[in-house]
Design an enzyme around this catalytic site. Sequence first.
Site, PDB file in Angstrom:
ATOM      1  N   TYR A  60      25.192  42.065  25.138  1.00  0.00           N
ATOM      2  CA  TYR A  60      25.535  42.168  26.296  1.00  0.00           C
ATOM      3  C   TYR A  60      26.989  41.347  26.577  1.00  0.00           C
ATOM      4  O   TYR A  60      27.153  40.142  26.129  1.00  0.00           O
ATOM      5  CB  TYR A  60      24.631  41.830  27.516  1.00  0.00           C
ATOM      6  CG  TYR A  60      25.175  42.406  28.694  1.00  0.00           C
ATOM      7  CD1 TYR A  60      25.116  43.627  29.109  1.00  0.00           C
ATOM      8  CD2 TYR A  60      25.955  41.299  29.869  1.00  0.00           C
ATOM      9  CE1 TYR A  60      25.536  44.020  30.368  1.00  0.00           C
ATOM     10  CE2 TYR A  60      26.314  41.885  31.059  1.00  0.00           C
ATOM     11  CZ  TYR A  60      26.238  43.140  31.285  1.00  0.00           C
ATOM     12  OH  TYR A  60      26.667  43.649  32.464  1.00  0.00           O
ATOM     13  N   ARG A  96      25.790  36.335  30.170  1.00  0.00           N
ATOM     14  CA  ARG A  96      26.199  35.166  29.441  1.00  0.00           C
ATOM     15  C   ARG A  96      25.065  34.098  29.337  1.00  0.00           C
ATOM     16  O   ARG A  96      24.232  33.807  30.315  1.00  0.00           O
ATOM     17  CB  ARG A  96      27.402  34.398  29.514  1.00  0.00           C
ATOM     18  CG  ARG A  96      28.720  35.435  29.112  1.00  0.00           C
ATOM     19  CD  ARG A  96      29.877  34.451  29.591  1.00  0.00           C
ATOM     20  NE  ARG A  96      30.204  34.261  31.177  1.00  0.00           N
ATOM     21  CZ  ARG A  96      29.973  33.166  31.386  1.00  0.00           C
ATOM     22  NH1 ARG A  96      29.311  32.100  30.881  1.00  0.00           N
ATOM     23  NH2 ARG A  96      29.962  32.984  32.767  1.00  0.00           N
ATOM     24  N   ARG A 117      28.651  45.940  35.060  1.00  0.00           N
ATOM     25  CA  ARG A 117      29.909  45.715  35.186  1.00  0.00           C
ATOM     26  C   ARG A 117      30.419  47.579  34.631  1.00  0.00           C
ATOM     27  O   ARG A 117      29.559  47.966  33.882  1.00  0.00           O
ATOM     28  CB  ARG A 117      30.224  45.020  33.938  1.00  0.00           C
ATOM     29  CG  ARG A 117      29.788  43.616  34.136  1.00  0.00           C
ATOM     30  CD  ARG A 117      30.845  42.579  33.882  1.00  0.00           C
ATOM     31  NE  ARG A 117      30.484  41.136  34.301  1.00  0.00           N
ATOM     32  CZ  ARG A 117      31.251  40.426  34.580  1.00  0.00           C
ATOM     33  NH1 ARG A 117      32.373  40.654  34.842  1.00  0.00           N
ATOM     34  NH2 ARG A 117      30.763  38.951  35.211  1.00  0.00           N
ATOM     35  N   CYS A 132      33.758  35.170  40.952  1.00  0.00           N
ATOM     36  CA  CYS A 132      34.347  34.661  42.237  1.00  0.00           C
ATOM     37  C   CYS A 132      35.635  35.283  42.650  1.00  0.00           C
ATOM     38  O   CYS A 132      36.347  34.538  43.258  1.00  0.00           O
ATOM     39  CB  CYS A 132      34.430  33.236  42.000  1.00  0.00           C
ATOM     40  SG  CYS A 132      32.867  32.277  41.788  1.00  0.00           S
ATOM     41  N   LYS A 161      35.359  36.059  25.680  1.00  0.00           N
ATOM     42  CA  LYS A 161      35.205  34.571  25.737  1.00  0.00           C
ATOM     43  C   LYS A 161      35.212  33.787  24.864  1.00  0.00           C
ATOM     44  O   LYS A 161      35.572  32.645  24.513  1.00  0.00           O
ATOM     45  CB  LYS A 161      33.878  34.253  26.642  1.00  0.00           C
ATOM     46  CG  LYS A 161      34.132  34.731  28.462  1.00  0.00           C
ATOM     47  CD  LYS A 161      35.278  34.307  28.892  1.00  0.00           C
ATOM     48  CE  LYS A 161      35.776  35.365  30.269  1.00  0.00           C
ATOM     49  NZ  LYS A 161      34.661  35.749  31.115  1.00  0.00           N
ATOM     50  N   HIS A 218      40.998  30.810  32.138  1.00  0.00           N
ATOM     51  CA  HIS A 218      40.111  31.710  32.667  1.00  0.00           C
ATOM     52  C   HIS A 218      40.840  32.349  34.004  1.00  0.00           C
ATOM     53  O   HIS A 218      40.535  32.175  35.015  1.00  0.00           O
ATOM     54  CB  HIS A 218      38.747  31.153  32.891  1.00  0.00           C
ATOM     55  CG  HIS A 218      37.787  32.530  33.342  1.00  0.00           C
ATOM     56  ND1 HIS A 218      36.570  31.818  34.286  1.00  0.00           N
ATOM     57  CD2 HIS A 218      37.596  33.604  33.378  1.00  0.00           C
ATOM     58  CE1 HIS A 218      35.687  32.847  34.161  1.00  0.00           C
ATOM     59  NE2 HIS A 218      36.457  34.073  33.769  1.00  0.00           N
ATOM     60  N   ASP A 229      41.132  38.428  33.842  1.00  0.00           N
ATOM     61  CA  ASP A 229      40.192  37.561  33.400  1.00  0.00           C
ATOM     62  C   ASP A 229      40.913  36.180  32.448  1.00  0.00           C
ATOM     63  O   ASP A 229      40.437  35.116  32.831  1.00  0.00           O
ATOM     64  CB  ASP A 229      39.011  38.219  32.603  1.00  0.00           C
ATOM     65  CG  ASP A 229      37.887  37.398  32.823  1.00  0.00           C
ATOM     66  OD1 ASP A 229      37.359  36.823  33.547  1.00  0.00           O
ATOM     67  OD2 ASP A 229      37.091  37.294  31.595  1.00  0.00           O
ATOM     68  N   SER A 270      33.390  32.674  37.233  1.00  0.00           N
ATOM     69  CA  SER A 270      32.951  34.203  36.651  1.00  0.00           C
ATOM     70  C   SER A 270      32.335  34.797  38.221  1.00  0.00           C
ATOM     71  O   SER A 270      31.482  33.828  39.079  1.00  0.00           O
ATOM     72  CB  SER A 270      31.792  34.054  35.602  1.00  0.00           C
ATOM     73  OG  SER A 270      32.378  33.535  34.591  1.00  0.00           O
TER      74      SER A 270
HETATM   75  P1  GTP Z   1      34.290  37.682  36.153  1.00  0.00           P
HETATM   76  O1  GTP Z   1      34.646  39.200  35.663  1.00  0.00           O
HETATM   77  O2  GTP Z   1      32.721  37.417  36.249  1.00  0.00           O
HETATM   78  O3  GTP Z   1      35.081  36.500  35.671  1.00  0.00           O
HETATM   79  O4  GTP Z   1      34.524  37.737  37.932  1.00  0.00           O
HETATM   80  P2  GTP Z   1      35.805  37.891  38.766  1.00  0.00           P
HETATM   81  O5  GTP Z   1      36.250  36.361  38.912  1.00  0.00           O
HETATM   82  O6  GTP Z   1      36.649  38.897  38.238  1.00  0.00           O
HETATM   83  O7  GTP Z   1      35.214  38.271  40.045  1.00  0.00           O
HETATM   84  P3  GTP Z   1      35.283  39.714  40.998  1.00  0.00           P
HETATM   85  O8  GTP Z   1      36.729  39.822  41.330  1.00  0.00           O
HETATM   86  O9  GTP Z   1      34.551  40.666  40.250  1.00  0.00           O
HETATM   87  O10 GTP Z   1      34.362  39.356  42.166  1.00  0.00           O
HETATM   88  C1  GTP Z   1      33.010  38.945  42.085  1.00  0.00           C
HETATM   89  C2  GTP Z   1      32.050  39.316  43.571  1.00  0.00           C
HETATM   90  O11 GTP Z   1      32.913  38.641  44.614  1.00  0.00           O
HETATM   91  C3  GTP Z   1      32.281  40.718  43.708  1.00  0.00           C
HETATM   92  O12 GTP Z   1      30.822  41.114  44.271  1.00  0.00           O
HETATM   93  C4  GTP Z   1      33.491  40.930  44.884  1.00  0.00           C
HETATM   94  O13 GTP Z   1      32.951  42.020  45.787  1.00  0.00           O
HETATM   95  C5  GTP Z   1      33.157  39.355  45.499  1.00  0.00           C
HETATM   96  N1  GTP Z   1      34.678  39.193  46.116  1.00  0.00           N
HETATM   97  C6  GTP Z   1      35.795  39.256  45.389  1.00  0.00           C
HETATM   98  N2  GTP Z   1      36.679  38.919  46.235  1.00  0.00           N
HETATM   99  C7  GTP Z   1      36.111  38.485  47.642  1.00  0.00           C
HETATM  100  C8  GTP Z   1      36.680  37.898  48.762  1.00  0.00           C
HETATM  101  O14 GTP Z   1      37.972  37.838  48.923  1.00  0.00           O
HETATM  102  N3  GTP Z   1      35.962  37.692  49.768  1.00  0.00           N
HETATM  103  C9  GTP Z   1      34.607  38.060  49.457  1.00  0.00           C
HETATM  104  N4  GTP Z   1      33.790  37.774  50.617  1.00  0.00           N
HETATM  105  N5  GTP Z   1      33.985  38.401  48.325  1.00  0.00           N
HETATM  106  C10 GTP Z   1      34.858  38.599  47.447  1.00  0.00           C
HETATM  107  C1  SPV Z   2      32.478  36.289  33.053  1.00  0.00           C
HETATM  108  O1  SPV Z   2      31.419  35.935  32.920  1.00  0.00           O
HETATM  109  O2  SPV Z   2      33.532  35.303  33.222  1.00  0.00           O
HETATM  110  C2  SPV Z   2      32.986  37.417  32.543  1.00  0.00           C
HETATM  111  C3  SPV Z   2      32.039  38.469  31.826  1.00  0.00           C
HETATM  112  O3  SPV Z   2      34.102  38.009  32.587  1.00  0.00           O
HETATM  113  S1  SPV Z   2      31.919  38.227  30.314  1.00  0.00           S
HETATM  114  O4  SPV Z   2      32.382  39.070  29.381  1.00  0.00           O
HETATM  115  O5  SPV Z   2      30.301  38.291  30.071  1.00  0.00           O
HETATM  116  O6  SPV Z   2      32.161  36.669  29.989  1.00  0.00           O
HETATM  117 MN    MN Z   3      35.427  36.179  33.439  1.00  0.00          MN
END
Ligand code: GTP
Ligand code: SPV
Ligand code: MN
Length: 603
Positions: A218, A79, A386, A271, A227, A247, A294, A269
Amino acid sequence: MTALTIPGLDQAPTTHQRLLAWVREVAELTTPDQVVWCDGSDDEWERMTAKLVEAGTFVRLERKPNSFWCASDPSDVARVEERTFICSQDPGDAGPTNNWMRPDEMKATMTELYRGSMRGRTMYVIPFCMGPLDAEKPMLGVELTDSEYVVVSMRVMTRMGAKALERFGDDADFVPCLHSLGAPLEPGQQDVPWPCNETKYISHFPEERMIWSFGSGYGGNALLGKKCYSLRIASVMGRDEGWLAEHMLILKLISPENKVYYVAAAFPSACGKTNLAMLEPTIPGWKVETLGDDIAWMRFGEDGRLYAVNPENGFFGVAPGTDWKTNPNAMRTIELGNSVFTNVALTDDGDIWWEGMGEAPEHLTSWKKRDWTPGSEELTSHPNSRYCVPIEQCPIVAPEWQDPKGVPISAILFGGRRATTVPLVTESRDWQHGVFMGATLSSETTAAAVGQVGVVRRDPMAMLPFIGYHAGDYFQHWIDTGKGADAAKLPRIFYVNWFRRGEDKRFLWPGFGENSRVLKWIVERLEGTAPAVETPIGHVPTAEAIDLSGLDTPVADIEAALGVDVEEWKAEIPLIEEWFAKIGDKLPSSLRDELEALKQRLG
Ligand code: GTP
Ligand code: SPV
Ligand code: MN
């Protein structure tokens, strides 16, 4: 005149006059070679993916059924917050956290960019619905795009095509979403695998409920149901109509006594939302099911409880770090195929690979389409690479995930990525204090947006890049949401941080499946059975209050993860003051009161 000669324009499978007029107007402006009305069928998927393979955009995977590897242009990987605009009539309605431009000025600029921008390409008309199709008032949209990648991705991420168009009738409201890659082709010009434009605009017109995107193919820049619609435009609808667009993941937690709790959680994002949504509990007897990873739309039900619906139909999940140890349910979901993988590595036998999957194969093709061997310096996969996969394939999807009524939320979690200061879990004192926690949420920036990574910034409710109006008004909307409700029925608010680090920089808390231990404590708080210590920042468990059975993490680490360091928190105060000063006059006075009360408690 030209319009009459654009094949497909008049083959519209609808009599919706506003839609027809808008499609014609855009076709006349962007002058594609043809117009195709998407029906969302399997045949269409076959045609689109075959076209993408032929164009060199997709590589069909040998090792995953009906799945594809895709590498974007290295300049178009996330983004673009700098290029994202809220074009409200009054700049005061966009507020200090958004880029703003006058709507007429933005339209004039972008109209010139769109003029002829689809030349040599096909314009696809994608009718779609965010949230269940059988909702009383389905949330409709139409994306016009010159990208086959977008068509394919929208089929996964939304309910689209003929089944969505059915709900349009002759005059249903819909959000017009215009998208162009900005890469017209001259006759005979060879296309590139990932067309895009250096100039990018992701523009929102909140009063008109309209989205214009240009130059990027993308993720959230281009899949406009995500979003742009479901957060930026929907947050404005929610403000006007009394609901919340957030979110947030939505998960269902089932206790050993078979009691069900629905939890929503907002983390910025990259996290941890997808990971928590699909969590495999490590504590015996507990089960998790997924409803969304999400976005959550939340409104009060007739019983006075807050109900959440996931507007999406797919997961667009961060690939690196996902594997059988961290997120087995995501792995099981993608094993079933029907997925698009963007900016991960390709194995020699036609599978995908990324950082965090264990030992790397001897040879890979990196996301930059370069040879990669274990000695290579470069990453195999972009940190924001992704997978895009249908939710219904998730083995732990909750049966009620498509219920238009939604599910009643018992707890809301706010969380960020903080190496210091913020404890593993803190319960808010009440709704207003919980809103203060959300409004002052901070997190290190990640690769999900273009820009520096690892910088701590305020990310209120994990919505900093997604609030479609003034952040101060948004906070007030959260406060009002609580005021209008029966306090006993409101979700309880918690603040979590899976990412606190020790002095040697390693994570203090093991995270992932072990986060079920924190969920258990949260549920016990709801039931009134778990102890907590009242600290200046809220109610925090001691290590004994959390079920640590079978966990080999040293208790000293857990204690450090739970620690409330008054000096560290005192150092947060000027940062919060600076943040509140940025919000300005529209900051709710109740949040100022909360800050004063926090200062008092810190002494
Ligand atoms: P968006 O799709 O961007 O909104 O991200 P999200 O909030 O869904 O994050 P996601 O669950 O994909 O995690 C992002 C990164 O954080 C990944 O590389 C995970 O492996 C890492 N991660 C997720 N949960 C944990 C956790 O509990 N501990 C640690 N150390 N890392 C984590
Ligand atoms: C984020 O960035 O929080 C995502 C990926 O979930 S996107 O669809 O690019 O916003
Ligand atoms: Mn997201």
